[in-house]
Design a protein around this motif. Structure first.
Motif, PDB file in Angstrom:
ATOM      1  N   PHE A   1     -11.075  37.254 -45.954  1.00 15.49           N
ATOM      2  CA  PHE A   1     -10.159  36.156 -45.227  1.00 15.49           C
ATOM      3  C   PHE A   1      -9.722  35.292 -46.101  1.00 15.49           C
ATOM      4  O   PHE A   1     -10.576  34.642 -46.835  1.00 15.49           O
ATOM      5  CB  PHE A   1     -10.763  35.971 -43.954  1.00 15.49           C
ATOM      6  N   VAL A   2      -8.624  35.102 -46.253  1.00 16.39           N
ATOM      7  CA  VAL A   2      -7.921  33.782 -46.641  1.00 16.39           C
ATOM      8  C   VAL A   2      -7.448  32.610 -45.861  1.00 16.39           C
ATOM      9  O   VAL A   2      -6.670  33.120 -44.912  1.00 16.39           O
ATOM     10  CB  VAL A   2      -6.639  34.081 -47.804  1.00 16.39           C
ATOM     11  N   ASP A   3      -8.138  31.549 -45.687  1.00 13.29           N
ATOM     12  CA  ASP A   3      -7.960  30.608 -44.877  1.00 13.29           C
ATOM     13  C   ASP A   3      -6.354  29.799 -45.027  1.00 13.29           C
ATOM     14  O   ASP A   3      -5.964  29.683 -46.303  1.00 13.29           O
ATOM     15  CB  ASP A   3      -8.809  29.497 -44.717  1.00 13.29           C
ATOM     16  N   VAL A   4      -6.000  29.367 -44.070  1.00 12.19           N
ATOM     17  CA  VAL A   4      -4.594  28.770 -44.170  1.00 12.19           C
ATOM     18  C   VAL A   4      -4.689  27.478 -45.090  1.00 12.19           C
ATOM     19  O   VAL A   4      -3.473  27.383 -45.952  1.00 12.19           O
ATOM     20  CB  VAL A   4      -3.718  28.406 -43.085  1.00 12.19           C
ATOM     21  N   VAL A   5      -5.738  26.842 -45.386  1.00  9.34           N
ATOM     22  CA  VAL A   5      -5.990  25.829 -46.134  1.00  9.34           C
ATOM     23  C   VAL A   5      -5.728  26.116 -47.439  1.00  9.34           C
ATOM     24  O   VAL A   5      -5.231  25.268 -48.452  1.00  9.34           O
ATOM     25  CB  VAL A   5      -7.178  24.988 -46.168  1.00  9.34           C
ATOM     26  N   TRP A   6      -5.668  27.226 -48.222  1.00  5.91           N
ATOM     27  CA  TRP A   6      -5.418  27.660 -49.476  1.00  5.91           C
ATOM     28  C   TRP A   6      -3.903  28.439 -49.652  1.00  5.91           C
ATOM     29  O   TRP A   6      -3.497  28.385 -50.771  1.00  5.91           O
ATOM     30  CB  TRP A   6      -6.383  28.682 -49.963  1.00  5.91           C
ATOM     31  N   LEU A   7      -3.273  28.573 -48.653  1.00  5.76           N
ATOM     32  CA  LEU A   7      -1.955  29.134 -48.871  1.00  5.76           C
ATOM     33  C   LEU A   7      -0.969  27.955 -48.739  1.00  5.76           C
ATOM     34  O   LEU A   7      -1.110  26.942 -48.194  1.00  5.76           O
ATOM     35  CB  LEU A   7      -1.893  30.144 -47.737  1.00  5.76           C
ATOM     36  N   PRO A   8       0.212  28.467 -49.387  1.00  8.74           N
ATOM     37  CA  PRO A   8       1.524  27.646 -49.352  1.00  8.74           C
ATOM     38  C   PRO A   8       1.769  26.999 -47.938  1.00  8.74           C
ATOM     39  O   PRO A   8       1.447  27.614 -46.847  1.00  8.74           O
ATOM     40  CB  PRO A   8       2.596  28.387 -50.021  1.00  8.74           C
ATOM     41  N   GLU A   9       2.309  25.831 -47.781  1.00 13.48           N
ATOM     42  CA  GLU A   9       2.696  25.272 -46.379  1.00 13.48           C
ATOM     43  C   GLU A   9       3.784  26.190 -45.927  1.00 13.48           C
ATOM     44  O   GLU A   9       3.722  26.286 -44.560  1.00 13.48           O
ATOM     45  CB  GLU A   9       3.084  23.799 -46.555  1.00 13.48           C
ATOM     46  N   GLU A  10       4.477  26.508 -46.565  1.00 13.04           N
ATOM     47  CA  GLU A  10       5.589  27.636 -46.023  1.00 13.04           C
ATOM     48  C   GLU A  10       5.055  28.878 -45.937  1.00 13.04           C
ATOM     49  O   GLU A  10       4.709  29.723 -46.795  1.00 13.04           O
ATOM     50  CB  GLU A  10       6.986  27.398 -46.821  1.00 13.04           C
TER      51      GLU A  10
ATOM     52  N   VAL B   1      -0.525  43.233 -53.231  1.00 12.07           N
ATOM     53  CA  VAL B   1      -2.049  43.458 -53.902  1.00 12.07           C
ATOM     54  C   VAL B   1      -2.068  42.106 -54.983  1.00 12.07           C
ATOM     55  O   VAL B   1      -0.922  41.920 -55.773  1.00 12.07           O
ATOM     56  CB  VAL B   1      -1.891  44.727 -54.714  1.00 12.07           C
ATOM     57  N   ALA B   2      -3.195  41.403 -54.977  1.00  8.34           N
ATOM     58  CA  ALA B   2      -3.417  40.309 -55.772  1.00  8.34           C
ATOM     59  C   ALA B   2      -4.647  40.173 -55.951  1.00  8.34           C
ATOM     60  O   ALA B   2      -5.566  40.736 -55.309  1.00  8.34           O
ATOM     61  CB  ALA B   2      -2.802  38.885 -55.052  1.00  8.34           C
ATOM     62  N   GLY B   3      -5.057  38.989 -56.916  1.00  7.73           N
ATOM     63  CA  GLY B   3      -6.455  38.787 -57.270  1.00  7.73           C
ATOM     64  C   GLY B   3      -6.900  37.713 -56.289  1.00  7.73           C
ATOM     65  O   GLY B   3      -6.328  36.717 -55.801  1.00  7.73           O
ATOM     66  N   PHE B   4      -8.255  37.682 -55.732  1.00  6.43           N
ATOM     67  CA  PHE B   4      -8.807  36.787 -55.000  1.00  6.43           C
ATOM     68  C   PHE B   4     -10.147  36.582 -55.437  1.00  6.43           C
ATOM     69  O   PHE B   4     -10.823  37.551 -56.080  1.00  6.43           O
ATOM     70  CB  PHE B   4      -8.731  37.349 -53.517  1.00  6.43           C
ATOM     71  N   GLU B   5     -10.576  35.228 -55.272  1.00  9.64           N
ATOM     72  CA  GLU B   5     -12.269  35.045 -55.564  1.00  9.64           C
ATOM     73  C   GLU B   5     -12.798  34.696 -54.228  1.00  9.64           C
ATOM     74  O   GLU B   5     -12.325  34.147 -53.339  1.00  9.64           O
ATOM     75  CB  GLU B   5     -12.011  33.934 -56.763  1.00  9.64           C
ATOM     76  N   ILE B   6     -13.946  34.776 -54.404  1.00 12.73           N
ATOM     77  CA  ILE B   6     -14.871  34.599 -53.240  1.00 12.73           C
ATOM     78  C   ILE B   6     -15.245  33.228 -53.312  1.00 12.73           C
ATOM     79  O   ILE B   6     -15.813  32.405 -54.120  1.00 12.73           O
ATOM     80  CB  ILE B   6     -16.501  35.318 -53.276  1.00 12.73           C
TER      81      ILE B   6
ATOM     82  N   ARG C   1       1.212  31.555 -57.112  1.00 15.53           N
ATOM     83  CA  ARG C   1       2.416  31.804 -56.215  1.00 15.53           C
ATOM     84  C   ARG C   1       1.794  31.703 -54.748  1.00 15.53           C
ATOM     85  O   ARG C   1       2.769  31.624 -53.912  1.00 15.53           O
ATOM     86  CB  ARG C   1       3.084  33.132 -56.415  1.00 15.53           C
ATOM     87  N   TYR C   2       0.720  32.058 -54.618  1.00 18.74           N
ATOM     88  CA  TYR C   2       0.262  32.243 -52.953  1.00 18.74           C
ATOM     89  C   TYR C   2      -0.782  30.992 -52.836  1.00 18.74           C
ATOM     90  O   TYR C   2      -1.568  31.015 -51.842  1.00 18.74           O
ATOM     91  CB  TYR C   2      -0.541  33.481 -53.053  1.00 18.74           C
ATOM     92  N   GLN C   3      -0.755  30.143 -53.493  1.00 21.33           N
ATOM     93  CA  GLN C   3      -1.698  28.798 -53.557  1.00 21.33           C
ATOM     94  C   GLN C   3      -1.088  27.718 -52.891  1.00 21.33           C
ATOM     95  O   GLN C   3       0.162  27.486 -53.306  1.00 21.33           O
ATOM     96  CB  GLN C   3      -2.305  28.613 -54.668  1.00 21.33           C
ATOM     97  N   ARG C   4      -1.409  26.985 -52.073  1.00 20.54           N
ATOM     98  CA  ARG C   4      -0.626  25.582 -51.795  1.00 20.54           C
ATOM     99  C   ARG C   4      -0.540  24.630 -52.961  1.00 20.54           C
ATOM    100  O   ARG C   4      -1.221  24.751 -53.913  1.00 20.54           O
ATOM    101  CB  ARG C   4      -1.636  24.922 -50.677  1.00 20.54           C
TER     102      ARG C   4
END
Length: 137
Positions: free
Chosen positions: A46-55, A65-70, A87-90
């Motif tokens: 799960f990726v929390d909203v706090v790490w994702l772009p505002e939009e 498909v992308a890379g994610f870290e624990i 591109r997928y980070q805030r």
């Protein structure tokens, strides 16, 4: 959901900062909660909203498909992830990381163990509005 013994076994094999290639499988409430990622384990990523772009239009779509870290894993039987692709980070990703978990660089590579229930001081800290909770994912 897996049984507790299986979750404990999986968690013992994980380290903070461990990288997985994953597929976004569900975006339940774009812009509000976060997204679920299949990283090839029997527990959810799960990726929390706090790490994702505002939009939310800039969030990875289902099937991406992308890379994610624990970032965190605890007794909830869910592996908390952060996106590696900028591109997928805030926009303030690095600042947020330093604020939420200032010791992150030294935690990378450390085993992901269940920290157990918070101490009284950690609970008090979590309730204060002027700083982030201790040990927050």
């Amino acid at each position: 959901m897996v049984i507790d013994a299986e979750w404990d076994r999986i968690r013992r094999g994980l380290c903070f900062g461990q990288v997985f290639e994953g597929t976004v499988v569900k975006v339940p409430r774009p812009g509000a909660t976060g997204l679920f990622v299949d990283i090839g384990l029997t527990v959810a990523g799960f990726v929390d909203v706090v790490w994702l772009p505002e939009e939310s239009d800039d969030w990875p779509a289902e099937g991406t498909v992308a890379g994610f870290e624990i970032w965190w894993a605890d007794s909830r039987q869910q592996i908390r992830l952060r996106p590696l692709d900028s591109r997928y980070q805030r926009n303030d990703f690095a600042d947020s990381e330093a604020l939420i978990r200032p010791h992150w660089p030294s935690e990378v590579g450390q085993p992901v163990l269940d920290p157990g229930p918070p101490t009284l001081d950690e609970a008090r800290s979590a309730l204060r509005s002027d700083r982030p909770p201790a040990n927050s994912p």
